[in-house]
Design an enzyme around this catalytic site. Structure first.
Site, PDB file in Angstrom:
ATOM      1  N   LYS A  22     -37.226  -3.674   5.265  1.00  0.00           N
ATOM      2  CA  LYS A  22     -36.223  -3.789   6.328  1.00  0.00           C
ATOM      3  C   LYS A  22     -36.786  -3.265   7.645  1.00  0.00           C
ATOM      4  O   LYS A  22     -36.683  -3.916   8.687  1.00  0.00           O
ATOM      5  CB  LYS A  22     -34.982  -2.970   5.945  1.00  0.00           C
ATOM      6  CG  LYS A  22     -34.063  -2.636   7.110  1.00  0.00           C
ATOM      7  CD  LYS A  22     -32.878  -1.795   6.674  1.00  0.00           C
ATOM      8  CE  LYS A  22     -33.074  -0.318   6.777  1.00  0.00           C
ATOM      9  NZ  LYS A  22     -32.945   0.263   8.121  1.00  0.00           N
ATOM     10  N   ASN A  23     -37.397  -2.065   7.565  1.00  0.00           N
ATOM     11  CA  ASN A  23     -37.804  -1.406   8.807  1.00  0.00           C
ATOM     12  C   ASN A  23     -39.047  -2.019   9.438  1.00  0.00           C
ATOM     13  O   ASN A  23     -39.484  -1.589  10.501  1.00  0.00           O
ATOM     14  CB  ASN A  23     -37.980   0.102   8.580  1.00  0.00           C
ATOM     15  CG  ASN A  23     -36.622   0.760   8.369  1.00  0.00           C
ATOM     16  OD1 ASN A  23     -35.586   0.141   8.658  1.00  0.00           O
ATOM     17  ND2 ASN A  23     -36.607   1.971   7.854  1.00  0.00           N
ATOM     18  N   ARG A  99     -29.058   0.472  15.084  1.00  0.00           N
ATOM     19  CA  ARG A  99     -29.965   1.094  16.041  1.00  0.00           C
ATOM     20  C   ARG A  99     -31.238   0.277  16.276  1.00  0.00           C
ATOM     21  O   ARG A  99     -31.801   0.275  17.378  1.00  0.00           O
ATOM     22  CB  ARG A  99     -30.320   2.495  15.541  1.00  0.00           C
ATOM     23  CG  ARG A  99     -31.265   3.233  16.445  1.00  0.00           C
ATOM     24  CD  ARG A  99     -31.555   4.616  15.903  1.00  0.00           C
ATOM     25  NE  ARG A  99     -32.721   5.173  16.538  1.00  0.00           N
ATOM     26  CZ  ARG A  99     -32.702   5.915  17.622  1.00  0.00           C
ATOM     27  NH1 ARG A  99     -31.559   6.186  18.206  1.00  0.00           N
ATOM     28  NH2 ARG A  99     -33.822   6.379  18.142  1.00  0.00           N
ATOM     29  N   ASP A 123     -25.733   8.346  14.390  1.00  0.00           N
ATOM     30  CA  ASP A 123     -25.026   7.888  13.201  1.00  0.00           C
ATOM     31  C   ASP A 123     -24.914   9.017  12.194  1.00  0.00           C
ATOM     32  O   ASP A 123     -25.154  10.178  12.525  1.00  0.00           O
ATOM     33  CB  ASP A 123     -25.644   6.615  12.614  1.00  0.00           C
ATOM     34  CG  ASP A 123     -27.106   6.770  12.320  1.00  0.00           C
ATOM     35  OD1 ASP A 123     -27.502   7.891  11.981  1.00  0.00           O
ATOM     36  OD2 ASP A 123     -27.847   5.782  12.416  1.00  0.00           O
ATOM     37  N   ASP A 311     -36.400   8.890   4.430  1.00  0.00           N
ATOM     38  CA  ASP A 311     -35.518   7.875   3.845  1.00  0.00           C
ATOM     39  C   ASP A 311     -35.444   7.969   2.321  1.00  0.00           C
ATOM     40  O   ASP A 311     -34.622   7.292   1.703  1.00  0.00           O
ATOM     41  CB  ASP A 311     -35.964   6.461   4.265  1.00  0.00           C
ATOM     42  CG  ASP A 311     -35.721   6.215   5.752  1.00  0.00           C
ATOM     43  OD1 ASP A 311     -34.962   6.980   6.367  1.00  0.00           O
ATOM     44  OD2 ASP A 311     -36.302   5.262   6.292  1.00  0.00           O
TER      45      ASP A 311
HETATM   46  N1  EPU Z   1     -36.168  10.783  18.416  1.00  0.00           N
HETATM   47  C1  EPU Z   1     -35.900  11.368  19.618  1.00  0.00           C
HETATM   48  N2  EPU Z   1     -36.156  10.642  20.756  1.00  0.00           N
HETATM   49  C2  EPU Z   1     -36.647   9.377  20.727  1.00  0.00           C
HETATM   50  C3  EPU Z   1     -36.912   8.790  19.483  1.00  0.00           C
HETATM   51  C4  EPU Z   1     -36.658   9.515  18.326  1.00  0.00           C
HETATM   52  O1  EPU Z   1     -35.450  12.495  19.694  1.00  0.00           O
HETATM   53  O2  EPU Z   1     -36.870   8.788  21.800  1.00  0.00           O
HETATM   54  C5  EPU Z   1     -35.919  11.572  17.188  1.00  0.00           C
HETATM   55  C6  EPU Z   1     -34.758  11.007  16.391  1.00  0.00           C
HETATM   56  O3  EPU Z   1     -33.538  11.525  16.867  1.00  0.00           O
HETATM   57  C7  EPU Z   1     -35.087  11.455  14.985  1.00  0.00           C
HETATM   58  C8  EPU Z   1     -36.601  11.434  14.953  1.00  0.00           C
HETATM   59  O4  EPU Z   1     -37.024  11.450  16.318  1.00  0.00           O
HETATM   60  O5  EPU Z   1     -34.651  12.757  14.795  1.00  0.00           O
HETATM   61  C9  EPU Z   1     -37.196  10.245  14.242  1.00  0.00           C
HETATM   62  O6  EPU Z   1     -36.874   9.066  14.891  1.00  0.00           O
HETATM   63  P1  EPU Z   1     -37.777   7.768  14.841  1.00  0.00           P
HETATM   64  O7  EPU Z   1     -37.797   7.199  16.227  1.00  0.00           O
HETATM   65  O8  EPU Z   1     -39.081   8.056  14.189  1.00  0.00           O
HETATM   66  O9  EPU Z   1     -36.936   6.854  13.887  1.00  0.00           O
HETATM   67  P2  EPU Z   1     -36.320   5.434  14.179  1.00  0.00           P
HETATM   68  O10 EPU Z   1     -37.341   4.520  14.713  1.00  0.00           O
HETATM   69  O11 EPU Z   1     -35.042   5.569  14.912  1.00  0.00           O
HETATM   70  C10 EPU Z   1     -36.974   4.489  11.826  1.00  0.00           C
HETATM   71  C11 EPU Z   1     -36.245   3.894  10.668  1.00  0.00           C
HETATM   72  C12 EPU Z   1     -35.422   4.947   9.965  1.00  0.00           C
HETATM   73  C13 EPU Z   1     -36.357   6.052   9.507  1.00  0.00           C
HETATM   74  C14 EPU Z   1     -37.156   6.605  10.689  1.00  0.00           C
HETATM   75  C15 EPU Z   1     -38.172   7.642  10.300  1.00  0.00           C
HETATM   76  C16 EPU Z   1     -35.846   1.664  11.457  1.00  0.00           C
HETATM   77  C17 EPU Z   1     -34.885   0.606  11.826  1.00  0.00           C
HETATM   78  N3  EPU Z   1     -35.350   2.842  11.135  1.00  0.00           N
HETATM   79  O12 EPU Z   1     -35.962   4.980  12.697  1.00  0.00           O
HETATM   80  O13 EPU Z   1     -34.850   4.318   8.823  1.00  0.00           O
HETATM   81  O14 EPU Z   1     -35.598   7.097   8.943  1.00  0.00           O
HETATM   82  O15 EPU Z   1     -37.840   5.519  11.348  1.00  0.00           O
HETATM   83  O16 EPU Z   1     -39.035   7.157   9.351  1.00  0.00           O
HETATM   84  O17 EPU Z   1     -37.045   1.429  11.407  1.00  0.00           O
HETATM   85  C18 EPU Z   1     -33.240   3.860   7.198  1.00  0.00           C
HETATM   86  O18 EPU Z   1     -33.884   2.839   6.930  1.00  0.00           O
HETATM   87  O19 EPU Z   1     -32.291   4.265   6.466  1.00  0.00           O
HETATM   88  C19 EPU Z   1     -33.586   4.624   8.387  1.00  0.00           C
HETATM   89  C20 EPU Z   1     -32.780   5.522   8.928  1.00  0.00           C
END
Ligand code: EPU
Length: 426
Positions: A22-23, A99, A123, A311
């Site tokens: 998915k991601n 997101r 969320d 995750d």
């Molecule tokens: N963060 C910030 N500022 C930013 C970006 C991120 O503070 O500009 C913080 C977030 O608040 C969080 C942490 O950094 O605490 C990690 O965020 P990251 O950007 O790495 O995650 P994401 O891209 O929003 C993706 C996956 C998530 C997965 C995370 C970490 C997708 C669509 N989602 O999220 O997947 O947990 O990477 O591996 O790719 C899931 O599939 O259930 C899921 C939540």
């Protein structure tokens, strides 16, 4: 309201096929925006989030078709036909639902010079900032303002820059790489995320004509090019779905072969299962995980890749809840990812939370109760806990799990679990 009714007491056994992640698939679909014409993406999971991303792209003027491929893994083929001039404004309500829609920001600014993308908000796993997405794009020359719930970015032509991320954010790394591929000059993203999904995205972008070095390391270098072309590309297998089945096999003392799972992408998690007493065999075509007794508790610390994936943390907590001994589970990525623990406690789990640590004292057996899925992974963790409980556990708000697991009930049933999807009045 849709629920899962899970009967406890059956070991997961047999084979299960894992389709694309998915991601990754969601970002590959966003990346299609970078080139006019038809991009084809294979092994795209048939899940709610893919349907939402398809709709986001349609509202931007793309034609999007999804076709199941019927190979038993719940995957299919997406064709995204991107117009010469896509619209640059995303639908507010759609983006709020998911997101990952923020990932259209980088491609749209890079290709169209502007984008208006709704703020996705936080969320049930905690606050989810966008500061690194914003400051990185500003470094590339974009002007970004936040107005009426939208991020509005403009940049006649992005210019390569050096960007140091405060944290190896997956989404920020992806957005910045997707913006940099069409920028003028060289961009270096330091402290970049190293997840297999980042490598997947970069591999597809290179196939489209981008020039990228260092994907999978902490320093990614991008030489901007003037234009990209559409490609056909196949999504990397979903390591989180694979990890869910692996943990399920251990919790239920079963024996499962997870077809297409890549052992290398799950090294820490599989090591933990070995420490818990399981037999783990990573083979070229998949991973076998088997367990013949009650597992031992193992400590887990979530970290960006290659650390233990956040995750899989809810499943790790569920595993510890039925193991012998005591486990310390530390969550380092999200500030709210222990929220689901209250639901696990309803099943009789013995868990104490202190800040970003959970102390889990294993119990021989959990005891069924109605519980609520609060996000995709919490929902999957609760279903696994239900499999290790006495009686029938009802996991409410099944739609969360449908966002990330294709054919969830069918795949579990294929492994011998007694699980049903039921409806009940909300
Ligand atoms: N963060 C910030 N500022 C930013 C970006 C991120 O503070 O500009 C913080 C977030 O608040 C969080 C942490 O950094 O605490 C990690 O965020 P990251 O950007 O790495 O995650 P994401 O891209 O929003 C993706 C996956 C998530 C997965 C995370 C970490 C997708 C669509 N989602 O999220 O997947 O947990 O990477 O591996 O790719 C899931 O599939 O259930 C899921 C939540």
């Amino acid at each position: 309201m849709e629920c899962f009714e899970v009967a406890g007491g059956t070991a997961l056994t047999g084979r299960v096929r894992v389709t694309g992640a998915k991601n990754s698939a969601l970002k590959l679909m966003a990346a299609a925006l970078l080139a006019p014409g038809r991009t084809t993406i294979e092994e795209v999971p048939d899940i709610l989030d893919v349907a939402i991303m398809s709709e986001v792209l349609r509202r931007l003027g793309c034609e999007v078709d999804y076709e199941r491929t019927g190979d038993g893994g719940g995957g299919g083929r997406v064709v995204v036909d991107v117009p010469e001039k896509p619209s640059t404004e995303t639908d507010y309500d759609l983006v709020r639902k998911m997101r990952a829609s923020i990932n259209v920001l980088g491609p749209l600014v890079a290709r169209c010079g502007s984008a208006r993308v709704a703020l996705p908000g936080g969320d049930a796993i905690g606050s989810r900032g966008l500061d690194m997405h914003i400051s990185g794009l500003e470094r590339l020359g974009a002007t970004i303002v936040s107005e009426h719930g939208f991020l509005v970015a403009t940049a006649p032509r992005l210019v390569g820059a050096s960007i140091w991320l405060d944290f190896p954010s997956v989404g920020a790394t992806e957005n910045l790489v997707m913006a940099a591929v069409l920028a003028r000059g060289t961009t270096v993203v330091d402290n970049a995320a190293r997840e297999p999904e980042i490598v997947d995205l970069c591999t597809m972008l290179v196939g489209m004509g981008a020039r990228i070095d260092g994907a999978g390391t902490s320093t990614i270098t991008v030489e901007g090019v003037d234009a990209l072309s559409p490609v056909t590309y196949s999504t990397v297998p979903d390591r989180i779905v694979a990890g869910t089945w692996a943990i399920g096999a251990v919790m239920t003392q079963g024996d499962v072969f997870i077809e297409r799972a890549i052992g290398d992408h799950l090294r820490v998690a599989l090591d933990k299962l070995t420490d818990a007493g399981a037999t783990v065999e990573a083979k070229p075509d998949g991973i076998r995980v088997a367990m013949d007794r009650r597992p031992r508790c193992v400590d887990v610390v979530t970290l960006p890749y290659p650390g233990f994936p956040t995750d899989l943390q809810p499943m790790a907590v569920a595993l510890a809840a039925v193991s012998t001994g005591t486990a310390l589970v530390t969550e380092n990525v999200y500030d709210g990812r222990f929220m689901f623990v209250n639901e696990l406690v309803r099943l009789g789990a013995d868990i104490r939370i202190d800040g970003h640590h959970a102390v889990v004292r294993g119990r021989e057996r959990l005891s069924s109760a109605p519980v609520v899925a609060t996000d995709i992974r919490a929902g999957a963790g609760l279903v696994l806990a239900g499999l290790a409980s006495d009686g029938i556990t009802e996991v409410q708000d099944a739609y969360h799990v449908d966002r990330g697991y294709p054919d969830f009930v069918e795949q579990l049933r294929g492994l011998g679990a007694q699980v049903e999807r039921t409806q009940r009045p909300a």
